[in-house]
Design a protein around this motif. Structure first.
Motif, PDB file in Angstrom:
ATOM      1  N   LEU A 199      46.517  59.870  51.937  1.00  0.00           N
ATOM      2  CA  LEU A 199      46.831  58.572  52.346  1.00  0.00           C
ATOM      3  C   LEU A 199      47.576  57.775  51.011  1.00  0.00           C
ATOM      4  CD1 LEU A 199      43.184  57.453  53.617  1.00  0.00           C
ATOM      5  CD2 LEU A 199      45.458  57.798  54.708  1.00  0.00           C
ATOM      6  N   LEU A 200      48.531  57.145  51.489  1.00  0.00           N
ATOM      7  CA  LEU A 200      49.420  56.358  50.441  1.00  0.00           C
ATOM      8  C   LEU A 200      48.957  54.918  50.156  1.00  0.00           C
ATOM      9  CD1 LEU A 200      52.877  57.079  51.950  1.00  0.00           C
ATOM     10  CD2 LEU A 200      51.470  58.297  50.151  1.00  0.00           C
ATOM     11  N   GLN A 201      48.613  54.577  48.794  1.00  0.00           N
ATOM     12  CA  GLN A 201      48.317  53.212  48.401  1.00  0.00           C
ATOM     13  C   GLN A 201      49.551  52.414  48.591  1.00  0.00           C
ATOM     14  OE1 GLN A 201      46.524  53.125  44.447  1.00  0.00           O
ATOM     15  NE2 GLN A 201      46.435  50.725  44.669  1.00  0.00           N
ATOM     16  N   ASP A 202      49.553  51.685  49.938  1.00  0.00           N
ATOM     17  CA  ASP A 202      50.604  50.679  50.199  1.00  0.00           C
ATOM     18  C   ASP A 202      49.903  49.217  50.176  1.00  0.00           C
ATOM     19  OD1 ASP A 202      48.769  50.768  52.404  1.00  0.00           O
ATOM     20  OD2 ASP A 202      50.460  50.816  53.929  1.00  0.00           O
ATOM     21  N   PHE A 203      49.310  48.978  49.151  1.00  0.00           N
ATOM     22  CA  PHE A 203      48.797  47.551  48.872  1.00  0.00           C
ATOM     23  C   PHE A 203      48.579  47.291  47.549  1.00  0.00           C
ATOM     24  CE2 PHE A 203      45.048  50.403  49.224  1.00  0.00           C
ATOM     25  CZ  PHE A 203      44.372  49.912  48.092  1.00  0.00           C
ATOM     26  N   THR A 204      48.456  46.045  47.158  1.00  0.00           N
ATOM     27  CA  THR A 204      48.323  45.755  45.738  1.00  0.00           C
ATOM     28  C   THR A 204      47.345  44.828  45.692  1.00  0.00           C
ATOM     29  OG1 THR A 204      49.848  43.737  46.030  1.00  0.00           O
ATOM     30  CG2 THR A 204      50.823  45.799  44.925  1.00  0.00           C
ATOM     31  N   VAL A 205      46.285  45.129  44.439  1.00  0.00           N
ATOM     32  CA  VAL A 205      45.224  44.151  44.208  1.00  0.00           C
ATOM     33  C   VAL A 205      45.562  42.902  43.483  1.00  0.00           C
ATOM     34  CG1 VAL A 205      43.277  43.978  43.601  1.00  0.00           C
ATOM     35  CG2 VAL A 205      43.741  46.176  44.157  1.00  0.00           C
ATOM     36  N   GLU A 206      45.247  41.664  44.308  1.00  0.00           N
ATOM     37  CA  GLU A 206      45.465  40.589  43.636  1.00  0.00           C
ATOM     38  C   GLU A 206      44.134  39.717  43.160  1.00  0.00           C
ATOM     39  OE1 GLU A 206      49.314  39.532  46.357  1.00  0.00           O
ATOM     40  OE2 GLU A 206      47.829  37.876  46.084  1.00  0.00           O
ATOM     41  N   ILE A 207      44.079  39.418  42.010  1.00  0.00           N
ATOM     42  CA  ILE A 207      43.143  38.416  41.559  1.00  0.00           C
ATOM     43  C   ILE A 207      43.109  37.040  42.078  1.00  0.00           C
ATOM     44  CG2 ILE A 207      41.926  37.582  39.269  1.00  0.00           C
ATOM     45  CD1 ILE A 207      43.048  40.144  37.870  1.00  0.00           C
ATOM     46  N   GLN A 208      42.118  36.589  42.988  1.00  0.00           N
ATOM     47  CA  GLN A 208      42.156  35.477  43.402  1.00  0.00           C
ATOM     48  C   GLN A 208      41.580  34.167  42.466  1.00  0.00           C
ATOM     49  OE1 GLN A 208      43.214  34.653  46.582  1.00  0.00           O
ATOM     50  NE2 GLN A 208      43.900  36.716  46.541  1.00  0.00           N
ATOM     51  N   PRO A 209      42.160  33.099  42.554  1.00  0.00           N
ATOM     52  CA  PRO A 209      41.592  32.213  41.421  1.00  0.00           C
ATOM     53  C   PRO A 209      40.048  31.676  41.631  1.00  0.00           C
ATOM     54  CG  PRO A 209      43.036  31.018  43.136  1.00  0.00           C
ATOM     55  CD  PRO A 209      42.990  32.701  43.334  1.00  0.00           C
ATOM     56  N   THR A 210      39.571  31.461  40.605  1.00  0.00           N
ATOM     57  CA  THR A 210      37.915  31.043  40.738  1.00  0.00           C
ATOM     58  C   THR A 210      38.070  29.481  41.182  1.00  0.00           C
ATOM     59  OG1 THR A 210      37.475  32.621  39.154  1.00  0.00           O
ATOM     60  CG2 THR A 210      35.890  31.083  39.488  1.00  0.00           C
ATOM     61  N   ARG A 211      37.714  29.275  42.510  1.00  0.00           N
ATOM     62  CA  ARG A 211      37.627  28.045  42.889  1.00  0.00           C
ATOM     63  C   ARG A 211      36.419  27.640  43.755  1.00  0.00           C
ATOM     64  NH1 ARG A 211      42.275  24.544  46.014  1.00  0.00           N
ATOM     65  NH2 ARG A 211      41.048  22.677  45.842  1.00  0.00           N
ATOM     66  N   THR A 212      35.750  26.675  43.596  1.00  0.00           N
ATOM     67  CA  THR A 212      34.519  26.625  44.429  1.00  0.00           C
ATOM     68  C   THR A 212      34.450  24.972  44.526  1.00  0.00           C
ATOM     69  OG1 THR A 212      32.327  27.117  44.690  1.00  0.00           O
ATOM     70  CG2 THR A 212      33.062  26.677  42.268  1.00  0.00           C
ATOM     71  N   TYR A 213      33.503  24.759  45.492  1.00  0.00           N
ATOM     72  CA  TYR A 213      32.820  23.143  45.384  1.00  0.00           C
ATOM     73  C   TYR A 213      32.291  22.824  44.333  1.00  0.00           C
ATOM     74  CZ  TYR A 213      34.763  23.354  49.965  1.00  0.00           C
ATOM     75  OH  TYR A 213      35.430  23.482  51.374  1.00  0.00           O
ATOM     76  N   CYS A 214      32.236  21.718  43.816  1.00  0.00           N
ATOM     77  CA  CYS A 214      31.539  20.888  42.650  1.00  0.00           C
ATOM     78  C   CYS A 214      30.246  20.509  43.329  1.00  0.00           C
ATOM     79  CB  CYS A 214      32.102  19.775  42.043  1.00  0.00           C
ATOM     80  SG  CYS A 214      31.407  19.156  40.506  1.00  0.00           S
ATOM     81  N   LEU A 215      29.253  21.389  42.971  1.00  0.00           N
ATOM     82  CA  LEU A 215      27.973  20.918  43.344  1.00  0.00           C
ATOM     83  C   LEU A 215      27.089  19.700  42.575  1.00  0.00           C
ATOM     84  CD1 LEU A 215      26.540  24.519  44.647  1.00  0.00           C
ATOM     85  CD2 LEU A 215      27.713  22.719  46.123  1.00  0.00           C
ATOM     86  N   ASN A 216      26.375  18.815  43.067  1.00  0.00           N
ATOM     87  CA  ASN A 216      25.559  17.764  42.281  1.00  0.00           C
ATOM     88  C   ASN A 216      24.224  18.246  42.385  1.00  0.00           C
ATOM     89  OD1 ASN A 216      24.578  15.685  41.279  1.00  0.00           O
ATOM     90  ND2 ASN A 216      25.824  14.208  42.033  1.00  0.00           N
ATOM     91  N   PHE A 217      23.616  18.646  41.177  1.00  0.00           N
ATOM     92  CA  PHE A 217      22.261  19.124  41.334  1.00  0.00           C
ATOM     93  C   PHE A 217      21.329  17.980  41.014  1.00  0.00           C
ATOM     94  CE2 PHE A 217      24.767  22.779  40.242  1.00  0.00           C
ATOM     95  CZ  PHE A 217      24.479  23.699  41.243  1.00  0.00           C
TER      96      PHE A 217
END
Length: 160
Positions: free
Chosen positions: A30-48
């Protein structure tokens, strides 16, 4: 090589255990025909504090919130979370305060946080008795977004 035990379940056998090796090297062409991308760390701001949650968090602030949520979620308790999410601290409730308990708490926290691939390492643990049946646990986590100094109050011990 990883060795596993396999039980032979044929009716005429004596239920003998045999072991076999799983290969580490796959010759599947199998050929590695993809690249791994690091996704940004983004999330909803929770109010505790009970107010309305709004906005988004990124970077180090998002990681602080992620660590808080992991530490305050009991693993296997909520179906909405993966079995890799949260801690298993409830199994330690009622144990006497001791160095052994500190090591177990540290291990549970490390295991829970390192399940998140954005957290690279956890260390510098410090324990202090907060009140009658609680430890204040301070530690640092090295994340993909930078270092996070965190603390967690564990309630559930017994005085020895």
């Amino acid at each position: 090589m990883l060795t596993l035990n396999k039980t032979d379940n044929k009716k005429n056998s004596n239920e003998k255990n045999r072991s076999f090796d799983l290969p580490n090297d796959y010759n599947d062409d199998l050929l590695q025909d993809f690249t791994v991308e690091i996704q940004p760390t983004r999330t909803y701001c929770l109010n505790f504090s009970g107010g309305r949650s709004s906005g988004m968090l990124t970077g180090l602030e998002a990681m602080k919130q992620a660590i808080f949520l992991i530490l305050h979620t009991e693993r296997y308790k909520y179906e909405m979370y993966s079995w890799n999410y949260g801690t298993e601290l409830s199994s330690l409730i009622g144990e006497s305060f001791s160095p052994h308990l500190q090591v177990r708490i540290q291990s549970v926290i490390e295991k829970a946080l390192l399940a998140d691939d954005r957290i690279l390492s956890v260390g510098d643990f410090q324990f202090s008795k907060e009140w009658k049946e609680a430890y204040l646990v301070r530690f640092s986590a090295e994340t993909t977004q930078g270092n996070v100094e965190s603390e967690f109050t564990w309630e559930g011990g017994q005085l020895s």
